[in-house]
Design a protein around this motif. Sequence first.
Motif, PDB file in Angstrom:
ATOM      1  N   UNK A 107    -116.392  -8.289 -80.699  1.00 25.48           N
ATOM      2  CA  UNK A 107    -115.018  -8.745 -80.904  1.00 25.48           C
ATOM      3  C   UNK A 107    -114.620  -8.853 -82.368  1.00 25.48           C
ATOM      4  N   UNK A 108    -115.427  -8.271 -83.254  1.00 24.67           N
ATOM      5  CA  UNK A 108    -115.110  -8.244 -84.682  1.00 24.67           C
ATOM      6  C   UNK A 108    -114.488  -6.902 -85.027  1.00 24.67           C
ATOM      7  N   UNK A 109    -113.431  -6.931 -85.806  1.00 21.96           N
ATOM      8  CA  UNK A 109    -112.781  -5.708 -86.267  1.00 21.96           C
ATOM      9  C   UNK A 109    -113.508  -5.235 -87.521  1.00 21.96           C
ATOM     10  N   UNK A 110    -114.128  -4.078 -87.452  1.00 26.07           N
ATOM     11  CA  UNK A 110    -114.907  -3.584 -88.592  1.00 26.07           C
ATOM     12  C   UNK A 110    -114.999  -2.067 -88.536  1.00 26.07           C
ATOM     13  N   UNK A 111    -115.515  -1.506 -89.613  1.00 21.70           N
ATOM     14  CA  UNK A 111    -115.751  -0.066 -89.681  1.00 21.70           C
ATOM     15  C   UNK A 111    -116.745   0.193 -90.798  1.00 21.70           C
ATOM     16  N   UNK A 130    -109.620  -6.959 -77.768  1.00 24.12           N
ATOM     17  CA  UNK A 130    -110.039  -8.357 -77.698  1.00 24.12           C
ATOM     18  C   UNK A 130    -109.234  -9.058 -76.612  1.00 24.12           C
ATOM     19  N   UNK A 131    -109.680 -10.234 -76.213  1.00 27.55           N
ATOM     20  CA  UNK A 131    -109.001 -10.964 -75.140  1.00 27.55           C
ATOM     21  C   UNK A 131    -107.551 -11.284 -75.487  1.00 27.55           C
ATOM     22  N   UNK A 132    -107.231 -11.355 -76.786  1.00 27.08           N
ATOM     23  CA  UNK A 132    -105.853 -11.637 -77.192  1.00 27.08           C
ATOM     24  C   UNK A 132    -104.993 -10.369 -77.247  1.00 27.08           C
ATOM     25  N   UNK A 133    -105.577  -9.235 -76.860  1.00 23.90           N
ATOM     26  CA  UNK A 133    -104.839  -7.983 -76.841  1.00 23.90           C
ATOM     27  C   UNK A 133    -105.008  -7.135 -78.087  1.00 23.90           C
TER      28      UNK A 133
END
Length: 409
Positions: free
Chosen positions: A155-159, A227-230
């Motif tokens: 659930x972490x935004x990364x690259x 993520x669960x929040x969309x």
Amino acid sequence: MFRRLTRRLPARLRHRIAATATALATTAAGALLATGAAAPAEAAVPATIPLQITNNSGRSGPVYVYTLGTELSSGRQGWADASGAFHAWPAGGAPPVPAPDASIAGPGPGQTATIRIPKLSGRIYFSYGQKLVFQLATGGLVQPAVQNPSDPNRNILFNWSEYTLNDSGLWINSTQVDMFSAPYAVGVQRADGTTATTGHLRPGGYNGFFNALRAQPGGWSGLIQTRSDGTVLRALSPLYGVETGALPASVLDDYINRVWQKYATSTLTVTPFADQPAVKYYGRVSGGVMNFTNSSGAVVTSFQKPDANSVFGCHRLLDAPNDQVRGPISRTLCAGFNRSTLLTNPSQPDTSSAAFYQDAVTNHYARAAHAQMADGKAYAFAFDDVGHHESLVHDGSPVRAYLTLDPFS
């Protein structure tokens, strides 16, 4: 839960590494394309070079940066701090144990920060909002495997970008081999002051990519993770989609079957080296197997009919060892299958991008990635450098490297 850090590097970087005595070992085979001449002695590459990181993402909150890889002078795995100093990883465990915090504070929104990167072959990770979770196994560093729902980085935004800096210069890329996620571009400043850059999306390209997957029938929208929040986090590569069941395993069967049928009655000619046009291999399907012969008629290698996993991963039934025969033929087949050019052109590789992804059965993930890139370049599968369509920049005497975090639009 995790995959090894050394699992896959793009082909051009892999073979630069293989040419180095203390090269990083990798399980993925690569292409044999030329990577440029060594830097002249009078322009020796320093031990570290600056990496200028610019945050144009438009996102609030902290950014964390990591420089991880293998020290080419010693073969040790480790990480580099903001000054470029290398730190070897301590011993790991079974089960894996937490790795030391290797994070570097990145620039805030609209800001630029400069760190230094040393002579490594590895990755430059960046994450938004929270730090990534890295662990150490007995075999060394493991990396996030977000195709696993229980992975702590899911659930972490990364690259990440992959790079090699050695005595012959810098290779740095924008990669989508494993996933398409937070947008970014890379670049290098040359000794003459000019710069080369790749990886920028077209205006609207980030949303355009995900919209293309959503609109593509056949399960391609299943690659998108939210993520669960969309919040959209990423799209998995089709290889991981097949492995996890997010994409049907039969997604390429029709095209693969048509290729095998065509070359049961005609010949596929492979000229794998652009600088050696006289080296040709001839493929013909017999008994369900594609046999390749050389100019003397001797069989040099054979391929069972591949499946989607083999095509998307350029492995398994399309394994490509680091040799001068099977590997070059396999990488050409892999590119032809992913780009769906094997039926329209019996002379491979087909290097004209105008002919790519035209069949209804194709790698639509790669098609969408290339379509949204400002320069058309992407690393959407492992051998996307066949024909020089990869998002990679190189210079033998780099002054500095660039990493630009781009807008999510």
